[in-house]
Design a protein around this motif. Structure first.
Motif, mmCIF file in Angstrom:
data_model
loop_
_atom_site.group_PDB
_atom_site.id
_atom_site.type_symbol
_atom_site.label_atom_id
_atom_site.label_comp_id
_atom_site.label_asym_id
_atom_site.label_seq_id
_atom_site.Cartn_x
_atom_site.Cartn_y
_atom_site.Cartn_z
ATOM 1 N N GLU A 1 0.840 -1.192 0.000
ATOM 2 C CA GLU A 1 0.000 0.000 0.000
ATOM 3 C C GLU A 1 0.877 1.244 0.000
ATOM 4 O OE1 GLU A 1 -3.231 -0.179 2.897
ATOM 5 O OE2 GLU A 1 -2.781 -2.334 3.083
ATOM 6 N N VAL A 2 0.667 2.092 -0.980
ATOM 7 C CA VAL A 2 1.478 3.291 -1.129
ATOM 8 C C VAL A 2 1.436 4.143 0.134
ATOM 9 C CG1 VAL A 2 1.793 5.419 -2.456
ATOM 10 C CG2 VAL A 2 1.258 3.270 -3.646
ATOM 11 N N ALA A 3 0.276 4.285 0.742
ATOM 12 C CA ALA A 3 0.133 5.119 1.942
ATOM 13 C C ALA A 3 0.961 4.604 3.117
ATOM 14 C CB ALA A 3 -1.334 5.212 2.348
ATOM 15 N N LYS A 4 1.280 3.308 3.147
ATOM 16 C CA LYS A 4 2.034 2.717 4.257
ATOM 17 C C LYS A 4 3.517 2.528 3.946
ATOM 18 C CE LYS A 4 -1.891 0.193 6.136
ATOM 19 N NZ LYS A 4 -2.418 -1.129 6.469
ATOM 20 N N SER A 5 3.935 2.913 2.764
ATOM 21 C CA SER A 5 5.313 2.688 2.349
ATOM 22 C C SER A 5 5.956 4.002 1.913
ATOM 23 C CB SER A 5 5.356 1.661 1.204
ATOM 24 O OG SER A 5 6.679 1.497 0.752
ATOM 25 N N LYS A 6 6.748 4.570 2.791
ATOM 26 C CA LYS A 6 7.409 5.853 2.491
ATOM 27 C C LYS A 6 8.360 5.725 1.306
ATOM 28 C CE LYS A 6 5.612 8.081 5.973
ATOM 29 N NZ LYS A 6 4.398 8.799 5.728
ATOM 30 N N ILE A 7 9.020 4.571 1.174
ATOM 31 C CA ILE A 7 9.932 4.368 0.041
ATOM 32 C C ILE A 7 9.161 4.463 -1.275
ATOM 33 C CG2 ILE A 7 9.805 1.844 0.177
ATOM 34 C CD1 ILE A 7 12.626 1.693 -0.935
ATOM 35 N N ASP A 8 7.974 3.884 -1.307
ATOM 36 C CA ASP A 8 7.188 3.911 -2.537
ATOM 37 C C ASP A 8 6.610 5.299 -2.797
ATOM 38 O OD1 ASP A 8 7.717 1.218 -3.100
ATOM 39 O OD2 ASP A 8 6.072 0.576 -1.812
ATOM 40 N N GLN A 9 6.174 5.990 -1.754
ATOM 41 C CA GLN A 9 5.668 7.350 -1.932
ATOM 42 C C GLN A 9 6.738 8.225 -2.570
ATOM 43 O OE1 GLN A 9 4.265 8.823 1.863
ATOM 44 N NE2 GLN A 9 2.968 7.028 2.177
ATOM 45 N N GLU A 10 7.949 8.125 -2.061
ATOM 46 C CA GLU A 10 9.049 8.939 -2.577
ATOM 47 C C GLU A 10 9.427 8.519 -4.003
ATOM 48 O OE1 GLU A 10 13.472 10.368 -1.103
ATOM 49 O OE2 GLU A 10 12.184 9.271 0.297
ATOM 50 N N THR A 11 9.472 7.216 -4.251
ATOM 51 C CA THR A 11 9.843 6.714 -5.579
ATOM 52 C C THR A 11 8.819 7.134 -6.621
ATOM 53 O OG1 THR A 11 10.932 4.819 -4.542
ATOM 54 C CG2 THR A 11 10.461 4.650 -6.883
ATOM 55 N N LEU A 12 7.552 7.113 -6.272
ATOM 56 C CA LEU A 12 6.498 7.473 -7.228
ATOM 57 C C LEU A 12 6.513 8.954 -7.612
ATOM 58 C CD1 LEU A 12 3.623 5.207 -5.896
ATOM 59 C CD2 LEU A 12 4.851 4.964 -8.081
ATOM 60 N N THR A 13 7.305 9.757 -6.907
ATOM 61 C CA THR A 13 7.489 11.157 -7.321
ATOM 62 C C THR A 13 8.558 11.273 -8.398
ATOM 63 O OG1 THR A 13 9.182 11.723 -5.683
ATOM 64 C CG2 THR A 13 6.861 11.998 -5.011
ATOM 65 N N GLY A 14 9.184 10.137 -8.742
ATOM 66 C CA GLY A 14 10.196 10.138 -9.798
ATOM 67 C C GLY A 14 11.620 9.992 -9.306
ATOM 68 N N LYS A 15 11.795 9.746 -8.011
ATOM 69 C CA LYS A 15 13.145 9.644 -7.435
ATOM 70 C C LYS A 15 13.589 8.192 -7.299
ATOM 71 C CE LYS A 15 12.473 13.730 -4.566
ATOM 72 N NZ LYS A 15 12.258 14.202 -3.208
#
Length: 186
Positions: free
Chosen positions: A76-90
């Motif tokens: 779940e994107v909301a529970k995964s800070k790594i994925d939240q950051e990666t989905l911004t293009g980083k």
């Protein structure tokens, strides 16, 4: 040219050949995950695609991960800070996945023998459609050349996914048009 650079070129060649020879997403993505893991001497690689609502990363494919790890639960994107950051293009690196609060399943990572993770966005037209993760069984930071290689692979992955989606949409449109024309001539 170094041995590592030769391995990168060989992997890029294999990935390009696979993308060029198949429009079957599962086949192409699995080959990409395998080549990326091998070229970077990683334990494993996974490719996950963002669902339509942008809330969950759905399993696309993986190489080198156990079935138990893959069934650990929804990403779940909301529970995964790594994925939240990666989905911004980083590109995001985690040196100790078993103890980093940004990682959603640290216990599962420890049990799987995952030490470090590099997450890369799969981007199409400036928009994230998923994430490719590379997993190491030893603590490590991927260097600049490894990041550049993995980014090239992630970009090829996104292109392959988009091509497969467009092919499927065209096939569906063709089938609908054919069915419509058939009913018009009856």
């Amino acid at each position: 040219m170094s041995e590592q650079e030769c391995a990168y070129y060989q992997s890029l060649y294999e990935v390009a050949m696979c993308i060029n020879s198949s429009l079957e997403p599962a086949t192409v993505l699995h080959a990409i995950a395998e080549q990326a893991a091998k070229a970077l001497s990683a334990k494993a690689c996974s490719i996950r695609l963002l669902d339509r609502q942008g809330r969950t990363l759905l399993a696309g494919t993986s190489h080198g991960l156990s079935k138990g790890y893959l069934r650990k639960g929804a990403v779940e994107v909301a529970k995964s800070k790594i994925d939240q950051e990666t989905l911004t293009g980083k590109v995001v690196q985690i040196k100790d996945a078993g103890n980093d609060p940004r990682f959603q399943y640290p216990d599962a990572a420890r049990e799987e023998g995952i030490a470090s993770v590099m997450a890369l966005p799969l981007m199409v037209g400036g928009k994230a459609i998923g994430i490719m993760r590379l997993y190491s069984d030893k603590p490590r930071e991927f260097d600049v050349s490894e990041i550049h290689f993995a980014t090239a692979i992630a970009n090829l992955s996104a292109m392959a996914i988009e091509n497969a989606r467009m092919h499927q949409a065209l096939r569906t449109d063709y089938e609908l048009l054919t069915a419509y024309e058939y009913t018009m001539h009856e």
